[in-house]
Design a protein around this motif. Sequence first.
Motif, PDB file in Angstrom:
ATOM      1  N   TRP A   1     -11.456  -3.989 -11.513  1.00 14.41           N
ATOM      2  CA  TRP A   1     -10.495  -5.042 -11.839  1.00 14.41           C
ATOM      3  C   TRP A   1      -9.771  -4.739 -13.143  1.00 14.41           C
ATOM      4  O   TRP A   1      -8.574  -5.017 -13.269  1.00 14.41           O
ATOM      5  N   VAL A   2     -10.493  -4.173 -14.100  1.00 15.13           N
ATOM      6  CA  VAL A   2      -9.836  -3.779 -15.353  1.00 15.13           C
ATOM      7  C   VAL A   2      -8.750  -2.746 -15.068  1.00 15.13           C
ATOM      8  O   VAL A   2      -7.614  -2.850 -15.568  1.00 15.13           O
ATOM      9  N   ALA A   3      -9.077  -1.756 -14.243  1.00 14.39           N
ATOM     10  CA  ALA A   3      -8.103  -0.727 -13.877  1.00 14.39           C
ATOM     11  C   ALA A   3      -6.927  -1.339 -13.124  1.00 14.39           C
ATOM     12  O   ALA A   3      -5.765  -0.956 -13.350  1.00 14.39           O
ATOM     13  N   LEU A   4      -7.234  -2.300 -12.236  1.00 20.32           N
ATOM     14  CA  LEU A   4      -6.168  -2.958 -11.474  1.00 20.32           C
ATOM     15  C   LEU A   4      -5.218  -3.708 -12.401  1.00 20.32           C
ATOM     16  O   LEU A   4      -3.987  -3.592 -12.275  1.00 20.32           O
TER      17      LEU A   4
ATOM     18  N   ILE B   1       1.725  -1.922  -5.569  1.00 20.64           N
ATOM     19  CA  ILE B   1       1.581  -0.466  -5.682  1.00 20.64           C
ATOM     20  C   ILE B   1       0.262  -0.112  -6.367  1.00 20.64           C
ATOM     21  O   ILE B   1      -0.435   0.827  -5.957  1.00 20.64           O
ATOM     22  N   ALA B   2      -0.097  -0.865  -7.411  1.00 15.12           N
ATOM     23  CA  ALA B   2      -1.359  -0.601  -8.115  1.00 15.12           C
ATOM     24  C   ALA B   2      -2.547  -0.798  -7.184  1.00 15.12           C
ATOM     25  O   ALA B   2      -3.495   0.008  -7.181  1.00 15.12           O
ATOM     26  N   ALA B   3      -2.518  -1.856  -6.371  1.00 13.49           N
ATOM     27  CA  ALA B   3      -3.622  -2.126  -5.442  1.00 13.49           C
ATOM     28  C   ALA B   3      -3.733  -1.033  -4.391  1.00 13.49           C
ATOM     29  O   ALA B   3      -4.838  -0.573  -4.068  1.00 13.49           O
ATOM     30  N   ILE B   4      -2.600  -0.607  -3.832  1.00 12.10           N
ATOM     31  CA  ILE B   4      -2.624   0.457  -2.822  1.00 12.10           C
ATOM     32  C   ILE B   4      -3.197   1.740  -3.419  1.00 12.10           C
ATOM     33  O   ILE B   4      -4.039   2.414  -2.813  1.00 12.10           O
ATOM     34  N   ALA B   5      -2.747   2.073  -4.642  1.00 11.36           N
ATOM     35  CA  ALA B   5      -3.212   3.300  -5.293  1.00 11.36           C
ATOM     36  C   ALA B   5      -4.722   3.279  -5.507  1.00 11.36           C
ATOM     37  O   ALA B   5      -5.404   4.294  -5.313  1.00 11.36           O
ATOM     38  N   LEU B   6      -5.269   2.140  -5.878  1.00 13.25           N
ATOM     39  CA  LEU B   6      -6.703   2.046  -6.130  1.00 13.25           C
ATOM     40  C   LEU B   6      -7.522   2.128  -4.851  1.00 13.25           C
ATOM     41  O   LEU B   6      -8.497   2.880  -4.768  1.00 13.25           O
ATOM     42  N   VAL B   7      -7.130   1.357  -3.837  1.00 13.04           N
ATOM     43  CA  VAL B   7      -7.960   1.313  -2.632  1.00 13.04           C
ATOM     44  C   VAL B   7      -7.892   2.620  -1.847  1.00 13.04           C
ATOM     45  O   VAL B   7      -8.889   3.028  -1.245  1.00 13.04           O
ATOM     46  N   VAL B   8      -6.747   3.297  -1.848  1.00 14.09           N
ATOM     47  CA  VAL B   8      -6.673   4.557  -1.095  1.00 14.09           C
ATOM     48  C   VAL B   8      -7.319   5.701  -1.865  1.00 14.09           C
ATOM     49  O   VAL B   8      -7.567   6.765  -1.286  1.00 14.09           O
TER      50      VAL B   8
ATOM     51  N   SER C   1      -1.420  -2.572 -12.944  1.00 13.83           N
ATOM     52  CA  SER C   1      -0.409  -3.557 -12.575  1.00 13.83           C
ATOM     53  C   SER C   1       0.493  -3.862 -13.764  1.00 13.83           C
ATOM     54  O   SER C   1       1.726  -3.933 -13.637  1.00 13.83           O
ATOM     55  N   GLY C   2      -0.119  -4.044 -14.932  1.00 15.59           N
ATOM     56  CA  GLY C   2       0.657  -4.353 -16.123  1.00 15.59           C
ATOM     57  C   GLY C   2       1.620  -3.243 -16.499  1.00 15.59           C
ATOM     58  O   GLY C   2       2.782  -3.504 -16.848  1.00 15.59           O
ATOM     59  N   VAL C   3       1.148  -2.003 -16.411  1.00 14.82           N
ATOM     60  CA  VAL C   3       2.005  -0.848 -16.745  1.00 14.82           C
ATOM     61  C   VAL C   3       3.175  -0.762 -15.767  1.00 14.82           C
ATOM     62  O   VAL C   3       4.336  -0.561 -16.173  1.00 14.82           O
TER      63      VAL C   3
END
Length: 367
Positions: free
Chosen positions: A26-29, A55-62, A33-35
């Motif tokens: 979640w910290v990474a998300l 985009i941040a969520a897609i990048a993390l989960v994949v 997301s903020g960046v």
Amino acid sequence: MSRSNALSPQASQSKPSTNKNKWWYWVALFLCSGVLVAAMEYVHAPAAFLLGPMIAAIALVVSNHPMSLPAIPFRLAQVMVGLMMASHLPISTFADISAQWPAFIFGTLMTMVASGLVGVVLTKSKLLPGTTAIWGTSPGAAGVMTIMSEHYKADMRLVAVMQYTRVAFCALAAMLTAGLLVDSEVLQNIPHQWSVISWSSFWMTLITALVCLALASRFSVPGGFLLIPMFTGFCLQSLGWLTLDLPESLLVVAFAIMGWGIGFRFSPDVLRHALRVFPYILLSIGFLLLMNALVAWILTLWIDIDFLSAFLGTSPGGADSVAIIAASIPVDTSFVMTMQVSRFLLVMIAGPLLAQWLSRSFMEKSD
């Protein structure tokens, strides 16, 4: 866990991930997301608070960091977007539809025809198993199409990939089109209401949101978490019983949750499964976007509407994501919202019936 439970949109939001959503995910998300939001805001990109988190969520989960959202926050975010859509629908909406009904019908039907054509072509090519292509290319109502597809010899995993990839790419295409057609100075000077205007109206808006959330949870209406608050807010505003007060400080949180909710629906397993046919999925999305642009251009010649408004109104993506983008740029939001809602309702009524009919036809031929 059964295949249908593992792949249904509800399960992807409410079930805990195998890694139990480690806190640093979640910290990474939040950081990613903020960046992304800051970068997109810097270049005045529309709908940064939706697309950055998505985009941040897609990048993390994949990248093998599985995450999920609790059901209530995602549903409440949909409710807030529904109320936002209601706030952009003028009282003259139905009069506008009645005055220009041929254009609304044309725009809606052309989107469905293009999607149906792509589905039939892909199904006949046998690049995708069974009737997967028919359900995967149906515009809008992604969750409903994904769940129903399994009963008609379709691969639900591929249907989910096709549906939510289309939603994501249509949102990106709408953002890029807006960025090209709208001057950056205009985007920079759009007024924003970050604070509450009237606390009494604000509290009444929140109460309305909670009531709509309860109604949508109680009655299993497809798309209810978006449609019920939209129609409720529109009716209450039209009657003069409510003034919707939705400060952007509240909406950006809803937009971010919506973006995460879309992004979390992707997974490395599903994408690996779809990798072989992914070029064809992208090609079908590209064709739909070209048809989207063609229909929008025809509408500009037919009625008094600008291309960007027509493009957003006929976009085959999700009505909620298109509404968020339209609310952040200078377009005819009432036209965009009305066109999107008209197509959404038609898809909800006719989409499953059309997909079932096509599926049965191909199933009978295969037998």
